[in-house]
Scaffold this motif. Structure first.
Motif, PDB file in Angstrom:
ATOM      1  N   UNK A  79       0.808  -1.221   0.000  1.00  0.00           N
ATOM      2  CA  UNK A  79       0.000   0.000   0.000  1.00  0.00           C
ATOM      3  C   UNK A  79       0.840   1.268   0.000  1.00  0.00           C
ATOM      4  N   UNK A  80       2.131   1.141   0.266  1.00  0.00           N
ATOM      5  CA  UNK A  80       3.012   2.311   0.343  1.00  0.00           C
ATOM      6  C   UNK A  80       3.927   2.445  -0.869  1.00  0.00           C
ATOM      7  N   UNK A  81       4.183   1.343  -1.549  1.00  0.00           N
ATOM      8  CA  UNK A  81       5.174   1.317  -2.631  1.00  0.00           C
ATOM      9  C   UNK A  81       4.501   1.488  -3.993  1.00  0.00           C
ATOM     10  N   UNK A  82       5.084   2.357  -4.819  1.00  0.00           N
ATOM     11  CA  UNK A  82       4.660   2.561  -6.206  1.00  0.00           C
ATOM     12  C   UNK A  82       5.747   1.925  -7.063  1.00  0.00           C
ATOM     13  N   UNK A  83       5.437   0.753  -7.620  1.00  0.00           N
ATOM     14  CA  UNK A  83       6.469  -0.016  -8.319  1.00  0.00           C
ATOM     15  C   UNK A  83       6.384   0.202  -9.825  1.00  0.00           C
ATOM     16  N   UNK A  84       7.527   0.530 -10.420  1.00  0.00           N
ATOM     17  CA  UNK A  84       7.635   0.729 -11.861  1.00  0.00           C
ATOM     18  C   UNK A  84       8.580  -0.313 -12.438  1.00  0.00           C
ATOM     19  N   UNK A  85       8.163  -0.957 -13.515  1.00  0.00           N
ATOM     20  CA  UNK A  85       9.061  -1.851 -14.232  1.00  0.00           C
ATOM     21  C   UNK A  85       8.935  -1.593 -15.724  1.00  0.00           C
ATOM     22  N   UNK A  86       9.740  -2.282 -16.515  1.00  0.00           N
ATOM     23  CA  UNK A  86       9.850  -1.964 -17.945  1.00  0.00           C
ATOM     24  C   UNK A  86       9.962  -3.233 -18.776  1.00  0.00           C
ATOM     25  N   UNK A  87       9.636  -3.083 -20.058  1.00  0.00           N
ATOM     26  CA  UNK A  87       9.832  -4.134 -21.049  1.00  0.00           C
ATOM     27  C   UNK A  87      10.436  -3.496 -22.289  1.00  0.00           C
ATOM     28  N   UNK A  88      10.929  -4.333 -23.173  1.00  0.00           N
ATOM     29  CA  UNK A  88      11.376  -3.834 -24.473  1.00  0.00           C
ATOM     30  C   UNK A  88      12.834  -4.085 -24.765  1.00  0.00           C
ATOM     31  N   UNK A  89      13.672  -4.129 -23.747  1.00  0.00           N
ATOM     32  CA  UNK A  89      15.073  -4.474 -23.921  1.00  0.00           C
ATOM     33  C   UNK A  89      15.242  -5.945 -23.585  1.00  0.00           C
ATOM     34  N   UNK A  90      15.857  -6.683 -24.457  1.00  0.00           N
ATOM     35  CA  UNK A  90      16.150  -8.076 -24.136  1.00  0.00           C
ATOM     36  C   UNK A  90      17.589  -8.383 -24.522  1.00  0.00           C
ATOM     37  N   UNK A  91      18.165  -9.347 -23.831  1.00  0.00           N
ATOM     38  CA  UNK A  91      19.558  -9.723 -24.066  1.00  0.00           C
ATOM     39  C   UNK A  91      19.733 -11.171 -23.642  1.00  0.00           C
TER      40      UNK A  91
END
Length: 338
Positions: A79-91
């Motif tokens: 309830x306190x954390x705003x989590x951001x993640x990403x896609x599009x780069x792969x290796x």
């Protein structure tokens, strides 16, 4: 060192409120040599205590390992954390650093979000970024697929990274873009060409990554040849040979301001980034990365530092004099498409 909690800002017009400075978590699992998970977890806990709520990761960091590292922390404080993640780069695992493939097709987007949700042990991420743009895939097609994830409840808000102002406007016409993440620091001001004005116009927040120039602006980074073999900076042009020497000389006004004020060069650099908000009329939420609680506290203390106009004037010429590109291959950055 001050231990006061930082304030909050709105992540884009009408968006959720987050801490005025976020935490980039990449280095806890990737790019900067060996890390200590116990120390990284202590840094996460301390960040939340001091008012940081935006925690930034990506599926490429440690091949998903960074998302897995964050999972217990995020779930314990959901309830306190705003989590951001990403896609599009792969290796491919084991491939040389700097070897990337960019994918933005809808099928891959669905595959990527489901994998991230499994690693984070969540049913929804708060902010989902397109990490890099593949110009071969129509932007409307990618944003349309992301909009479907919002409608399904898998994603709260959409973000883009390393895009031009025109690309932001095009994407925003399909679905609101809450945040754009691009490199922004005393060493890197490429996004000021078009992106910042578009973000201000659309009410999109700007989330500067590498606001400390990958550590260079702290003035304490060793010669790149002394870094571990797994440290990504060993292959970055600005950290190599004559470029590194020339760029180190550019830190003189940063050091002078720091000495006069009794603060650190890193705090000067971060204060400059925070003040871009007033200069450009846009919300700015820098995400300096660290895996050490003491460095975290130093970075957060910069939120309350305001540089004078004379100090800003002294820092103004630095970016135009930097030697070397940001990456060895700039083809997937916004700079290549301006």
């Amino acid at each position: 060192m001050s231990t006061d909690r930082i304030g909050t800002v709105e992540l884009g017009t009408g968006g959720p409120r987050v801490g005025a400075q976020g935490l980039g978590c990449m280095g806890m699992s990737f790019a900067y040599g060996p890390a200590d998970d116990t120390q990284s977890r202590a840094t996460l806990d301390r960040a939340l205590e001091l008012g940081v709520t935006l925690f930034d990761t990506a599926d490429i960091y440690g091949f998903g390992g960074n998302e897995e590292l964050l999972a217990p922390f995020v779930n314990a404080h959901r309830d306190e954390v705003f989590i951001a993640t990403k896609f599009g780069n792969s290796r491919k695992e084991g491939a040389p650093l700097g070897t990337w493939q960019v994918r933005n097709d809808p099928a891959y987007i669905r595959q990527a979000i489901d994998a991230s949700l499994r690693r984070l042990r969540l049913d929804r991420v708060d902010l989902y970024y397109m990490h890099r743009r593949d110009p071969e895939v129509p932007l409307a097609e990618s944003i349309g697929a992301l909009a479907e994830l919002v409608a399904e409840g898998k994603v709260g808000h959409l973000g883009l990274s390393e895009v031009t102002g025109a690309e932001l406007r095009e994407a925003h016409a399909v679905h609101p873009i809450a945040a754009v993440q691009s490199e922004w620091s005393l060493f890197t001001r490429d996004l000021e060409r078009s992106l910042v004005a578009a973000a201000a116009e659309l009410g999109t927040a700007v989330v500067p990554y590498s606001p400390l120039g990958r550590g260079f602006l702290t003035g304490s980074l060793p010669d790149a040849r002394e870094l571990p073999d797994s440290d990504y900076r060993r292959i970055l042009p600005r950290f190599s040979g004559g470029n590194a020497e020339a760029n180190a000389a550019l830190l003189e006004p940063v050091r002078a301001i720091a000495a006069a004020r009794g603060i650190t060069p890193g705090q000067v650099a971060l204060a400059w980034v925070h003040q871009r908000a007033a200069v450009h009329g846009v919300t700015v939420v820098p995400i300096p990365g660290t895996r050490r609680p003491e460095r975290l506290e130093e970075n957060l203390a910069a939120v309350g530092i305001e540089l004078t106009q004379d100090e800003l004037d002294a820092l103004e010429p630095i970016a135009s004099k930097v030697a070397g590109d940001r990456y060895a291959d700039m083809s997937t950055t916004s700079t290549a498409r301006e």
